[in-house]
Design a protein around this motif. Sequence first.
Motif, PDB file in Angstrom:
ATOM      1  N   GLN A  19       7.142   4.820   1.245  1.00  0.00           N
ATOM      2  CA  GLN A  19       5.698   4.442   0.785  1.00  0.00           C
ATOM      3  C   GLN A  19       5.759   3.327  -0.268  1.00  0.00           C
ATOM      4  N   THR A  62       0.436  -1.580   5.106  1.00  0.00           N
ATOM      5  CA  THR A  62       0.461  -1.754   3.837  1.00  0.00           C
ATOM      6  C   THR A  62       0.959  -3.060   3.056  1.00  0.00           C
ATOM      7  N   GLU A  63       2.207  -3.384   3.561  1.00  0.00           N
ATOM      8  CA  GLU A  63       2.843  -4.771   3.093  1.00  0.00           C
ATOM      9  C   GLU A  63       1.809  -5.712   3.068  1.00  0.00           C
ATOM     10  N   ALA A  64       0.957  -6.084   3.971  1.00  0.00           N
ATOM     11  CA  ALA A  64       0.090  -7.239   4.010  1.00  0.00           C
ATOM     12  C   ALA A  64      -1.246  -6.648   3.540  1.00  0.00           C
ATOM     13  N   ALA A  97       8.317   1.677  -1.118  1.00  0.00           N
ATOM     14  CA  ALA A  97       8.929   0.283  -0.851  1.00  0.00           C
ATOM     15  C   ALA A  97       8.113  -0.561  -0.022  1.00  0.00           C
ATOM     16  N   LYS A  98       7.061   0.085   0.776  1.00  0.00           N
ATOM     17  CA  LYS A  98       6.077  -0.662   1.459  1.00  0.00           C
ATOM     18  C   LYS A  98       5.145  -1.387   0.597  1.00  0.00           C
ATOM     19  N   ILE A  99       4.750  -0.650  -0.516  1.00  0.00           N
ATOM     20  CA  ILE A  99       3.955  -1.271  -1.641  1.00  0.00           C
ATOM     21  C   ILE A  99       4.302  -2.440  -2.061  1.00  0.00           C
ATOM     22  N   ASP A 100       5.809  -2.135  -2.378  1.00  0.00           N
ATOM     23  CA  ASP A 100       6.580  -3.248  -3.247  1.00  0.00           C
ATOM     24  C   ASP A 100       6.950  -4.371  -2.164  1.00  0.00           C
ATOM     25  N   GLN A 101       6.442  -4.296  -0.794  1.00  0.00           N
ATOM     26  CA  GLN A 101       7.032  -5.235   0.217  1.00  0.00           C
ATOM     27  C   GLN A 101       8.260  -5.270   0.277  1.00  0.00           C
ATOM     28  N   PHE A 132       2.780   6.726  -7.541  1.00  0.00           N
ATOM     29  CA  PHE A 132       2.672   8.049  -6.744  1.00  0.00           C
ATOM     30  C   PHE A 132       2.656   9.171  -7.937  1.00  0.00           C
ATOM     31  N   SER A 171      -4.317   2.179   0.837  1.00  0.00           N
ATOM     32  CA  SER A 171      -3.537   1.481   0.935  1.00  0.00           C
ATOM     33  C   SER A 171      -2.754   1.070   2.291  1.00  0.00           C
ATOM     34  N   LEU A 210      -1.059   3.284   4.003  1.00  0.00           N
ATOM     35  CA  LEU A 210       0.068   4.494   4.577  1.00  0.00           C
ATOM     36  C   LEU A 210      -0.384   5.233   5.453  1.00  0.00           C
ATOM     37  N   ALA A 265       7.786   9.425  -0.278  1.00  0.00           N
ATOM     38  CA  ALA A 265       7.127   8.712  -1.080  1.00  0.00           C
ATOM     39  C   ALA A 265       7.927   7.398  -1.298  1.00  0.00           C
ATOM     40  N   ASP A 319      -1.527  -6.422   0.060  1.00  0.00           N
ATOM     41  CA  ASP A 319      -1.317  -6.510  -1.540  1.00  0.00           C
ATOM     42  C   ASP A 319      -2.034  -5.641  -2.259  1.00  0.00           C
ATOM     43  N   ILE A 320      -1.539  -4.503  -2.413  1.00  0.00           N
ATOM     44  CA  ILE A 320      -2.174  -3.308  -3.237  1.00  0.00           C
ATOM     45  C   ILE A 320      -1.078  -2.735  -3.895  1.00  0.00           C
ATOM     46  N   ALA A 321      -1.292  -1.904  -5.210  1.00  0.00           N
ATOM     47  CA  ALA A 321      -0.335  -1.419  -5.809  1.00  0.00           C
ATOM     48  C   ALA A 321      -0.679   0.070  -6.048  1.00  0.00           C
ATOM     49  N   GLN A 322       0.334   1.051  -5.553  1.00  0.00           N
ATOM     50  CA  GLN A 322      -0.145   2.338  -5.734  1.00  0.00           C
ATOM     51  C   GLN A 322       1.071   2.988  -6.588  1.00  0.00           C
ATOM     52  N   ASN A 356      -4.333   7.043   0.466  1.00  0.00           N
ATOM     53  CA  ASN A 356      -3.536   6.406   1.408  1.00  0.00           C
ATOM     54  C   ASN A 356      -3.973   5.551   2.348  1.00  0.00           C
TER      55      ASN A 356
END
Lengths: 357, 290
Positions: free
Chosen positions: B184, A78-80, B186-190, A87, A56, A58, B181, A82-85, A53
């Motif tokens: 979280q 996180t949004e900036a 949603a943040k990852i997916d922008q 869960f 990424s 978070l 989660a 460019d990472i995929a996670q 976390n």
Amino acid sequence: MARITLSRLAHSYLPNPADEAQFALKEMTHVWRDGGAYALLGASGCGKTTLLNIISGLLRPSQGRVLFGETDVTDLPTEARDIAQVFQFPVVYDTMTVRENLAFPLRNRGKAPGYIAARVAEIAAMIGMEAVLDRKARGLTADAKQKISLGRGMVREDVNAILFDEPLTVIDPHMKWELRTQLKALHRQFGHTMIYVTHDQTEALTFADQVVVMHDGRVVQTGTPEELFEAPAHTFVGYFIGSPGMNLLDARVEGRRAHLRGGTVELGAAYPALEGRVRIGIRPEYVALTEGPGLPVSIRRVEDVGRHRIVRAELSGAPIDIVAEEGERLPAEPRVVFAPEKINVYADDWRVEGEAA
Amino acid sequence: MEKTQNNRAWFLVLPMLVIVAFSAVIPLMTVVNYSVNDTFGRNEFFWAGLEWFDETLRSERLWSALGRNALFSAIILAIEVPLGIFVALHMPKKGFWASFCLVVMALPLLVPFNVVGTIWQIFARTDIGLLGHTLWSLGIDYNYTANPLHAWLTIIVMDVWHWTSLVALLCYAALQSIPEAYYQAAKIDQASRWKVFRYIELPKMKGVLVIAILLRFMDSFMIYTEPFVVTGGGPGNSTTFLSIDLVKMAVGQFDLGPAAAFSIMYFLVILLVSWVFYTVMTNMDKEEGV
């Protein structure tokens, strides 16, 4: 894509941690090579998810920096990043169809519709969900939902890294194996940096080129599966990797000899005088039962695990596991011998490098 | 496979049936009785057939009260539902302020209806009321006892004050049940804030929103106490809602027959609208579930 550097990183969930025990993640410096396939292995609660976390974004670390390539991203959301996670438990957008779910990360980034359609088709084929693309995600089973989560994680090509947080927990064993193979194929094809968190050593060893073992908030060893097996840097690695884990026996080490309670064994190298609790570690695979000279053991029970048998025995009161071949006759007065070059020496849980022979 | 028949289970249902009979079915039948008879008291009844229904359906009075009530329900639903969602989204998720907000939000719900009416009746008075006097001092010619628009505004604001908490608390409960989660991911997916609301929060709130809308519709359609205390149905008939009209007819004028007919139709309207609401909402659910 980028190399990920964690520099003097530490994290505590408390606002003002008083001592090291209050840190979920002890101070560490670690570099994840660009394009590497890493497994982050450790028991539950050792800080794996915390570390993920932080990467990424978070979670903001209490101290230290996170770098992607040369860029410091510690303060980026996180949004900036460019990472995929992905869960541990499935996260799907219930009201969307499977197709819309897979397209969601791309749509949010304003990709062209043609590209999105092609990419979604590709990912759907990979996770085996072409047939249900137009169904609502809500009615699907847990493992189908988790496949969608995985798909959403893999659908973007331009990510810095893909992080997997025990993603296959809810998936049935057969599918697990298949998905892991596909992840591996995906890695070979696109060369994304992948970090795969798991507490399952089989998963870790089959997925990764480099396995990072964590214990109690600390990275205790990073290495190839073979290195972890042959030369565990910490007794935890010895115990956690391998089935059964490494045998650890209290010993007094003098030069090339280790004195155990049941006798003396030869070592593969010479060791200096050691401080603290000294133990030798030997894999059950490298312990052989014999009727000739050796250390006397008493056999407690024998477990047949198919390819071989595990002999649970006692050596002067200390438990010792031995891997015996299928069909091998167990001696009436069993003794054991260790392969000297396979013996590791530990002082206070950390491996000591022997002097060249 | 044969299923064992055991009718003794009915005995367990019996007490409940008896209670419902005395509390609901028998009183309702009395109303039915009144609605098809003419009576002058002394327990004398003369068969009137459907005369009262016919008369009530033709009466201007019923239709205008129905119209006012429908407008009122529409307005307060249009305000309270979005406002309740908005409040729920902005309440703190944990800690002292979360509990504090919950208590404050629950307060209006605990106040008896006639007290709510009294509070607002005084609050809006131009001579001693805080709100009324302030408006009056600002030079606004506010008078809810004489101006129908002002009377409406007062009652609507009062209802919003009284009941938005209910919607907000229900939505808040739904929002609290969303695992971290999801946010979280949603943040990852922008995902934008709007998309988080549209695809994560709203679907989770849908179930409670159906309940909230149903409750608010039924309650507002049956509203009696608060407007009765504040405006008494006036000025003129401008805030005379169905219940107020019904009480005037039954208790004020002692027109028991027409009032009973009115009651039955009123009851059927609420039943019908609630049923339509519920069916539409649950069907939407099914279609999406496919």
